[in-house]
Design an enzyme around this catalytic site. Structure first.
Site, PDB file in Angstrom:
ATOM      1  N   HIS A 246      41.795  28.841  -2.736  1.00 61.18           N
ATOM      2  CA  HIS A 246      41.921  29.849  -1.669  1.00 61.18           C
ATOM      3  C   HIS A 246      43.356  30.143  -1.267  1.00 61.18           C
ATOM      4  O   HIS A 246      43.588  30.972  -0.393  1.00 61.18           O
ATOM      5  CB  HIS A 246      41.107  29.446  -0.434  1.00 61.18           C
TER       6      HIS A 246
HETATM    7  C1  UD1 Z   1      43.073  29.930   6.461  1.00 62.18           C
HETATM    8  C2  UD1 Z   1      44.432  29.282   6.664  1.00 62.18           C
HETATM    9  C3  UD1 Z   1      44.719  28.314   5.538  1.00 62.18           C
HETATM   10  C4  UD1 Z   1      43.595  27.319   5.391  1.00 62.18           C
HETATM   11  C5  UD1 Z   1      42.270  28.026   5.251  1.00 62.18           C
HETATM   12  C6  UD1 Z   1      41.161  27.014   5.278  1.00 62.18           C
HETATM   13  C7  UD1 Z   1      46.126  30.661   7.797  1.00 62.18           C
HETATM   14  C8  UD1 Z   1      47.350  31.467   7.592  1.00 62.18           C
HETATM   15  N1  UD1 Z   1      45.499  30.271   6.677  1.00 62.18           N
HETATM   16  O1  UD1 Z   1      43.144  30.686   5.255  1.00 62.18           O
HETATM   17  O2  UD1 Z   1      45.915  27.606   5.815  1.00 62.18           O
HETATM   18  O3  UD1 Z   1      43.844  26.517   4.261  1.00 62.18           O
HETATM   19  O4  UD1 Z   1      42.084  28.929   6.352  1.00 62.18           O
HETATM   20  O5  UD1 Z   1      39.988  27.491   4.701  1.00 62.18           O
HETATM   21  O6  UD1 Z   1      45.766  30.380   8.907  1.00 62.18           O
HETATM   22  N2  UD1 Z   1      37.021  35.546   5.652  1.00 62.18           N
HETATM   23  C9  UD1 Z   1      35.651  35.652   5.615  1.00 62.18           C
HETATM   24  N3  UD1 Z   1      34.913  34.943   6.510  1.00 62.18           N
HETATM   25  C10 UD1 Z   1      35.467  34.130   7.444  1.00 62.18           C
HETATM   26  C11 UD1 Z   1      36.861  34.023   7.479  1.00 62.18           C
HETATM   27  C12 UD1 Z   1      37.623  34.739   6.573  1.00 62.18           C
HETATM   28  O7  UD1 Z   1      35.097  36.387   4.807  1.00 62.18           O
HETATM   29  O8  UD1 Z   1      34.720  33.511   8.225  1.00 62.18           O
HETATM   30  C13 UD1 Z   1      37.828  36.307   4.668  1.00 62.18           C
HETATM   31  C14 UD1 Z   1      38.370  37.616   5.218  1.00 62.18           C
HETATM   32  O9  UD1 Z   1      38.356  38.544   4.188  1.00 62.18           O
HETATM   33  C15 UD1 Z   1      39.816  37.249   5.533  1.00 62.18           C
HETATM   34  C16 UD1 Z   1      40.143  36.206   4.473  1.00 62.18           C
HETATM   35  O10 UD1 Z   1      38.934  35.502   4.269  1.00 62.18           O
HETATM   36  O11 UD1 Z   1      40.674  38.345   5.485  1.00 62.18           O
HETATM   37  C17 UD1 Z   1      41.237  35.255   4.897  1.00 62.18           C
HETATM   38  O12 UD1 Z   1      40.927  34.615   6.136  1.00 62.18           O
HETATM   39  P1  UD1 Z   1      42.093  33.990   7.044  1.00 62.18           P
HETATM   40  O13 UD1 Z   1      41.525  33.292   8.203  1.00 62.18           O
HETATM   41  O14 UD1 Z   1      43.156  34.999   7.301  1.00 62.18           O
HETATM   42  O15 UD1 Z   1      42.809  32.942   6.109  1.00 62.18           O
HETATM   43  P2  UD1 Z   1      42.188  31.929   5.035  1.00 62.18           P
HETATM   44  O16 UD1 Z   1      42.546  32.440   3.674  1.00 62.18           O
HETATM   45  O17 UD1 Z   1      40.789  31.618   5.357  1.00 62.18           O
HETATM   46  N1  UDP Z   2      35.059  21.984   2.356  1.00 63.46           N
HETATM   47  C1  UDP Z   2      33.712  22.238   2.578  1.00 63.46           C
HETATM   48  N2  UDP Z   2      33.052  23.123   1.772  1.00 63.46           N
HETATM   49  C2  UDP Z   2      33.663  23.757   0.738  1.00 63.46           C
HETATM   50  C3  UDP Z   2      35.044  23.494   0.514  1.00 63.46           C
HETATM   51  C4  UDP Z   2      35.709  22.616   1.355  1.00 63.46           C
HETATM   52  O1  UDP Z   2      33.106  21.654   3.479  1.00 63.46           O
HETATM   53  O2  UDP Z   2      33.000  24.530   0.036  1.00 63.46           O
HETATM   54  C5  UDP Z   2      35.761  21.068   3.265  1.00 63.46           C
HETATM   55  C6  UDP Z   2      36.527  19.948   2.606  1.00 63.46           C
HETATM   56  O3  UDP Z   2      35.701  18.836   2.384  1.00 63.46           O
HETATM   57  C7  UDP Z   2      37.609  19.666   3.631  1.00 63.46           C
HETATM   58  C8  UDP Z   2      37.902  21.028   4.215  1.00 63.46           C
HETATM   59  O4  UDP Z   2      36.752  21.825   3.937  1.00 63.46           O
HETATM   60  O5  UDP Z   2      37.114  18.809   4.641  1.00 63.46           O
HETATM   61  C9  UDP Z   2      39.130  21.629   3.561  1.00 63.46           C
HETATM   62  O6  UDP Z   2      39.280  22.950   3.948  1.00 63.46           O
HETATM   63  P1  UDP Z   2      40.052  24.033   3.099  1.00 63.46           P
HETATM   64  O7  UDP Z   2      40.183  23.597   1.691  1.00 63.46           O
HETATM   65  O8  UDP Z   2      39.379  25.323   3.378  1.00 63.46           O
HETATM   66  O9  UDP Z   2      41.460  24.109   3.838  1.00 63.46           O
HETATM   67  P2  UDP Z   2      42.859  23.324   3.667  1.00 63.46           P
HETATM   68  O10 UDP Z   2      42.587  21.871   3.726  1.00 63.46           O
HETATM   69  O11 UDP Z   2      43.451  23.783   2.381  1.00 63.46           O
HETATM   70  O12 UDP Z   2      43.658  23.830   4.812  1.00 63.46           O
END
Ligand code: UD1
Ligand code: UDP
Length: 364
Positions: free
Chosen positions: A203
């Site tokens: 991601h």
């Molecule tokens: C965010 C965090 C990242 C973290 C990740 C964990 C920031 C800058 N990034 O990234 O550090 O590792 O969360 O998973 O804060 N979207 C959905 N459903 C949701 C949420 C998001 O479809 O419930 C989609 C939307 O298209 C959105 C995109 O995901 O534009 C990105 O979501 P966003 O919260 O901006 O950042 P993440 O990539 O999720």
């Molecule tokens: N995780 C989850 N389901 C998934 C992928 C990840 O429950 O399909 C959990 C994982 O075990 C960990 C957390 O989500 O506890 C990590 O989140 P993510 O990788 O989205 O974010 P990051 O750690 O990179 O910020």
């Protein structure tokens, strides 16, 4: 008044659960504020149901947007919330935009900030998370670190040692608290997975936002899938790009929606290897003893590499790295045949399930 926890994304919920629980056991008045940065059930509500985290007292419903728009909406929503509930202190987690926005609003209102998972550094300022965590640590009155390296980074950045506390890893508290629920064999049956597979999560913007990068990555993942079935619970951020690049059609690739916590950690536990660009997953595989290949040039969690489970790779190195792990795994399994899988796990120093308790002791 009371303590306010600000959470907004999947990894925040996993980290906050043990801290909220330790403070609650001490009778502390607290409030859980969900920013709504993640809002899909599979990225949000499922964690509250599974982790025993109290339902948020409020959900600000901020949602997605550009960094500027999302951060602005987070700040406006949090400022109103803090004005209404006058927190004694605000506790923030990790390095997401919700973390930065909460710390910034609180600091301007002279509300003390505690940062859980302080001091991690990738030294790569192109990562939005690096910007977020650097700034939050400067604003935090209490910096809770998961490793000695993190303490060193904070000290070198001029943060007074009296503000820094090495407490262990709350994400690992959650893993250990639920260890007996991670049933790899049960999950294979539940999802119809083969005995041997590799799991992947992707991601990071650097991997999934640029179509050329995605196309190269998908080609390499295809080479991995020639060797071993590949199971990928797909974060919504990468789904469209990965599908457009052709990941869907491969007979040995199984794409899933994001999994709940029990299912995901069970998937990782039962995998021959995990391919990821996640921060948290590098740590969880370290604790589970599962080989992890991290598709990044840097990691802010070097202890996962020195511990021996994690290796940083680029996409081109991936197929050969998987071949090597599969060969090693075959050898290890042969040696271990007949020995039951361990129900315990050992990891880096202080990753012992007590981080939430230590944080509660410092905060009170
Ligand atoms: C965010 C965090 C990242 C973290 C990740 C964990 C920031 C800058 N990034 O990234 O550090 O590792 O969360 O998973 O804060 N979207 C959905 N459903 C949701 C949420 C998001 O479809 O419930 C989609 C939307 O298209 C959105 C995109 O995901 O534009 C990105 O979501 P966003 O919260 O901006 O950042 P993440 O990539 O999720
Ligand atoms: N995780 C989850 N389901 C998934 C992928 C990840 O429950 O399909 C959990 C994982 O075990 C960990 C957390 O989500 O506890 C990590 O989140 P993510 O990788 O989205 O974010 P990051 O750690 O990179 O910020």
């Amino acid at each position: 008044s009371g303590l306010v926890h600000v959470v907004g994304t999947r990894p925040n919920f996993v980290k906050a659960a043990p801290v909220v629980s330790a403070l609650s056991a001490r009778g502390v008045r607290q409030r859980v504020v969900h920013t709504g940065q993640h809002y899909d059930d599979a990225l949000s509500a499922v964690f509250f149901r599974e982790l025993g985290l109290p339902r948020p007292d409020v959900d600000l419903g901020v949602g997605s947007g550009t960094h500027a728009a999302q951060t602005a909406a987070l700040m406006t929503g949090l400022a109103e919330e803090f004005a209404a509930c006058s927190p004694e202190a605000v506790i923030v987690y990790g390095d997401v935009n919700s973390t930065l926005a909460a710390a910034l609003v609180a600091a301007k209102e002279n509300i003390p900030v505690a940062h859980v998972e302080a001091g991690l550094r990738s030294f790569d300022w192109t990562m939005p998370e690096e910007v977020n965590r650097r700034l939050v640590d400067q604003m935090a009155e209490l910096c809770f670190a998961t490793s000695p390296e993190a303490v060193g980074h904070l000290a070198r950045e001029g943060i007074d040692v009296s503000r820094i506390h090495l407490v262990g890893n709350p994400m690992i508290d959650t893993l250990l608290a639920h260890l007996d629920r991670f049933d790899a064999q049960g999950l294979r049956t539940e999802l119809g997975l083969p005995e041997r597979y590799v799991a992947a999560t992707l991601h990071r913007p650097a991997n999934v936002d640029n179509p050329e990068v995605v196309s190269h990555l998908v080609a390499r993942l295809g080479e991995v899938a020639e060797q071993v079935p590949l199971v990928i619970p797909v974060h919504p951020r990468g789904r469209a790009a990965l599908e457009a690049a052709g990941l869907t059609g491969h007979p040995q690739v199984r794409l899933l929606p994001p999994l709940g916590y029990r299912q995901f950690v069970s998937l990782a536990r039962g995998a021959a290897a995990v391919i990821t660009d996640s921060g948290g997953v590098q740590e969880e595989t370290t604790m589970l003893g599962v080989p992890c290949l991290t598709l990044r040039a840097t990691t802010e969690r070097p202890v996962t590499v020195s511990h021996g489970t994690n290796r940083l790779v680029d996409a081109a190195e991936l197929p050969a790295a998987i071949t090597k792990i599969l060969d090693d795994t075959a050898a290890t399994e042969a040696r271990r045949s007949g020995v039951a899988h361990s129900t315990t796990a050992t990891g880096p120093p202080m990753w012992d399930g007590q981080a939430g308790q230590r944080i509660a002791e410092v905060v009170l």
